[in-house]
Design a protein around this motif. Structure first.
Motif, PDB file in Angstrom:
ATOM      1  N   MET A  93       0.857  -1.179   0.000  1.00  0.00           N
ATOM      2  CA  MET A  93       0.000   0.000   0.000  1.00  0.00           C
ATOM      3  C   MET A  93       0.895   1.231   0.000  1.00  0.00           C
ATOM      4  N   SER A  94       0.578   2.199  -0.795  1.00  0.00           N
ATOM      5  CA  SER A  94       1.461   3.344  -0.959  1.00  0.00           C
ATOM      6  C   SER A  94       1.349   4.361   0.163  1.00  0.00           C
ATOM      7  N   ASP A  95       0.232   4.452   0.854  1.00  0.00           N
ATOM      8  CA  ASP A  95       0.041   5.441   1.910  1.00  0.00           C
ATOM      9  C   ASP A  95      -0.010   4.723   3.256  1.00  0.00           C
ATOM     10  N   PRO A  96       1.016   4.899   4.107  1.00  0.00           N
ATOM     11  CA  PRO A  96       1.060   4.156   5.358  1.00  0.00           C
ATOM     12  C   PRO A  96       0.230   4.763   6.492  1.00  0.00           C
ATOM     13  N   SER A  97      -0.469   5.885   6.262  1.00  0.00           N
ATOM     14  CA  SER A  97      -1.258   6.463   7.345  1.00  0.00           C
ATOM     15  C   SER A  97      -2.529   5.645   7.541  1.00  0.00           C
ATOM     16  N   PRO A  98      -3.022   5.587   8.786  1.00  0.00           N
ATOM     17  CA  PRO A  98      -4.191   4.754   9.059  1.00  0.00           C
ATOM     18  C   PRO A  98      -5.459   5.300   8.404  1.00  0.00           C
ATOM     19  N   LEU A  99      -6.281   4.372   7.966  1.00  0.00           N
ATOM     20  CA  LEU A  99      -7.613   4.732   7.489  1.00  0.00           C
ATOM     21  C   LEU A  99      -8.545   4.751   8.691  1.00  0.00           C
ATOM     22  N   ILE A 100      -9.364   5.760   8.765  1.00  0.00           N
ATOM     23  CA  ILE A 100     -10.321   5.899   9.855  1.00  0.00           C
ATOM     24  C   ILE A 100     -11.690   6.112   9.228  1.00  0.00           C
ATOM     25  N   GLY A 101     -12.705   5.565   9.855  1.00  0.00           N
ATOM     26  CA  GLY A 101     -14.053   5.794   9.363  1.00  0.00           C
ATOM     27  C   GLY A 101     -14.918   4.550   9.372  1.00  0.00           C
ATOM     28  N   GLU A 102     -14.299   3.415   9.514  1.00  0.00           N
ATOM     29  CA  GLU A 102     -15.050   2.164   9.630  1.00  0.00           C
ATOM     30  C   GLU A 102     -15.379   1.956  11.113  1.00  0.00           C
ATOM     31  N   PRO A 103     -16.145   0.931  11.446  1.00  0.00           N
ATOM     32  CA  PRO A 103     -16.312   0.633  12.870  1.00  0.00           C
ATOM     33  C   PRO A 103     -14.931   0.478  13.520  1.00  0.00           C
ATOM     34  N   PRO A 104     -14.791   0.870  14.791  1.00  0.00           N
ATOM     35  CA  PRO A 104     -13.462   0.848  15.428  1.00  0.00           C
ATOM     36  C   PRO A 104     -12.731  -0.489  15.313  1.00  0.00           C
ATOM     37  N   ALA A 105     -13.448  -1.597  15.370  1.00  0.00           N
ATOM     38  CA  ALA A 105     -12.786  -2.902  15.255  1.00  0.00           C
ATOM     39  C   ALA A 105     -12.153  -3.077  13.877  1.00  0.00           C
ATOM     40  N   LEU A 106     -12.817  -2.608  12.827  1.00  0.00           N
ATOM     41  CA  LEU A 106     -12.231  -2.682  11.480  1.00  0.00           C
ATOM     42  C   LEU A 106     -11.077  -1.702  11.346  1.00  0.00           C
ATOM     43  N   LEU A 133      -9.115  -0.888  13.629  1.00  0.00           N
ATOM     44  CA  LEU A 133      -8.004  -1.525  14.335  1.00  0.00           C
ATOM     45  C   LEU A 133      -7.339  -2.583  13.462  1.00  0.00           C
ATOM     46  N   VAL A 134      -8.117  -3.468  12.870  1.00  0.00           N
ATOM     47  CA  VAL A 134      -7.555  -4.507  11.999  1.00  0.00           C
ATOM     48  C   VAL A 134      -6.820  -3.860  10.828  1.00  0.00           C
ATOM     49  N   ASN A 135      -7.318  -2.735  10.355  1.00  0.00           N
ATOM     50  CA  ASN A 135      -6.704  -2.045   9.217  1.00  0.00           C
ATOM     51  C   ASN A 135      -5.407  -1.326   9.560  1.00  0.00           C
ATOM     52  N   THR A 136      -4.939  -1.449  10.785  1.00  0.00           N
ATOM     53  CA  THR A 136      -3.628  -0.877  11.125  1.00  0.00           C
ATOM     54  C   THR A 136      -2.507  -1.828  10.734  1.00  0.00           C
ATOM     55  N   ARG A 137      -2.861  -2.875   9.987  1.00  0.00           N
ATOM     56  CA  ARG A 137      -1.864  -3.817   9.467  1.00  0.00           C
ATOM     57  C   ARG A 137      -1.941  -3.885   7.952  1.00  0.00           C
ATOM     58  N   PRO A 138      -1.625  -2.780   7.250  1.00  0.00           N
ATOM     59  CA  PRO A 138      -1.613  -2.869   5.786  1.00  0.00           C
ATOM     60  C   PRO A 138      -0.464  -3.774   5.340  1.00  0.00           C
ATOM     61  N   VAL A 139      -0.419  -4.085   4.073  1.00  0.00           N
ATOM     62  CA  VAL A 139       0.610  -4.976   3.536  1.00  0.00           C
ATOM     63  C   VAL A 139       1.998  -4.458   3.903  1.00  0.00           C
ATOM     64  N   CYS A 146      -3.769  -4.384  -1.619  1.00  0.00           N
ATOM     65  CA  CYS A 146      -4.400  -3.854  -0.409  1.00  0.00           C
ATOM     66  C   CYS A 146      -5.159  -4.962   0.315  1.00  0.00           C
ATOM     67  N   VAL A 147      -5.066  -4.957   1.629  1.00  0.00           N
ATOM     68  CA  VAL A 147      -5.765  -5.951   2.449  1.00  0.00           C
ATOM     69  C   VAL A 147      -6.757  -5.293   3.409  1.00  0.00           C
ATOM     70  N   MET A 148      -7.008  -4.005   3.206  1.00  0.00           N
ATOM     71  CA  MET A 148      -7.904  -3.279   4.099  1.00  0.00           C
ATOM     72  C   MET A 148      -9.330  -3.813   3.997  1.00  0.00           C
ATOM     73  N   LEU A 149     -10.012  -3.768   5.145  1.00  0.00           N
ATOM     74  CA  LEU A 149     -11.400  -4.212   5.222  1.00  0.00           C
ATOM     75  C   LEU A 149     -12.306  -3.006   5.374  1.00  0.00           C
ATOM     76  N   PHE A 150     -13.533  -3.138   4.891  1.00  0.00           N
ATOM     77  CA  PHE A 150     -14.505  -2.067   5.049  1.00  0.00           C
ATOM     78  C   PHE A 150     -15.906  -2.646   5.078  1.00  0.00           C
ATOM     79  N   LEU A 151     -16.804  -1.885   5.653  1.00  0.00           N
ATOM     80  CA  LEU A 151     -18.217  -2.225   5.704  1.00  0.00           C
ATOM     81  C   LEU A 151     -18.911  -1.255   4.757  1.00  0.00           C
TER      82      LEU A 151
END
Length: 195
Positions: free
Chosen positions: A1-14, A16-22, A153-158
């Motif tokens: 993933m080219s941008d290492p900053s965290p994605l925010i906006g999903e439920p907090p549990a997602l 959290l899991v998304n703090t592990r990009p490739v 990308c391995v990010m999860l979203f709802l």
């Protein structure tokens, strides 16, 4: 993933899991945890409380443990399989370490209810996130959680919309569209057999 900053906006549990990009871990130091909690603070009163303190190494370890068990349980539940008993017990144990209580307070004119966590301060962020994981895992909407369709990308979203394909239109969506445009409009390469 080219941008290492965290994605925010999903439920907090997602989130959290998304703090592990490739190839990265966005929660590798207590300071990174503090930054992430500050991002969450805009969405949660409880996170705002945690963001106001300096997380200890114990907090980081507990949050990372919750992240790991949440990711494993979520992966199984999304595939229609039951989560492992070990993952569920770890999430329950994290919640019990710093349970939430709704405290009542009379301010002289009205009654107020405020949610507060008891237990060791270092374990409170992990307890909050384990509770968020429990809520997500038990919600029927968990079956709709998707993985970003971008190749790297391995990010999860709802998804709020059934046609959503990427974790972020600004990140992966743009990269995929630009790559697709480039493939369609790049000049043809010379045929080596005609030389």
């Amino acid at each position: 993933m080219s941008d290492p900053s965290p994605l925010i906006g999903e439920p907090p549990a997602l989130d959290l899991v998304n703090t592990r990009p490739v190839g990265a871990d966005l929660l590798s130091t207590p300071d990174e945890l503090r930054v992430w909690l500050r991002l969450q603070a805009e969405r949660s009163e409880e996170a705002r409380t945690f963001a106001a303190t300096e997380p200890a190494a114990e907090s980081l370890a507990a949050v990372r443990d919750v992240r790991e068990h949440t990711a494993l349980a979520l992966d199984r539940v999304r595939r229609g399989e039951p989560p492992s008993a070990g993952d569920l017990e770890a999430l329950n144990r994290a919640q019990r370490a710093a349970p939430a209580v709704t405290e009542l307070d009379w301010d002289g004119r009205s009654l107020r209810a405020a949610r507060r966590r008891t237990g060791p301060p270092a374990l409170r962020p992990a307890a909050w996130l384990a509770e968020a994981a429990a809520e997500l895992l038990a919600d029927p909407a968990v079956a709709k959680v998707r993985e970003c369709e971008a190749d790297d990308c391995v990010m999860l979203f709802l998804p709020a919309h059934p046609r959503r394909r990427w974790c972020s239109a600004a990140r992966c969506g743009n990269r995929v569209r630009v790559a697709r445009h480039y493939r369609r409009h790049r000049p043809a390469e010379p045929d080596p057999a005609s030389s």
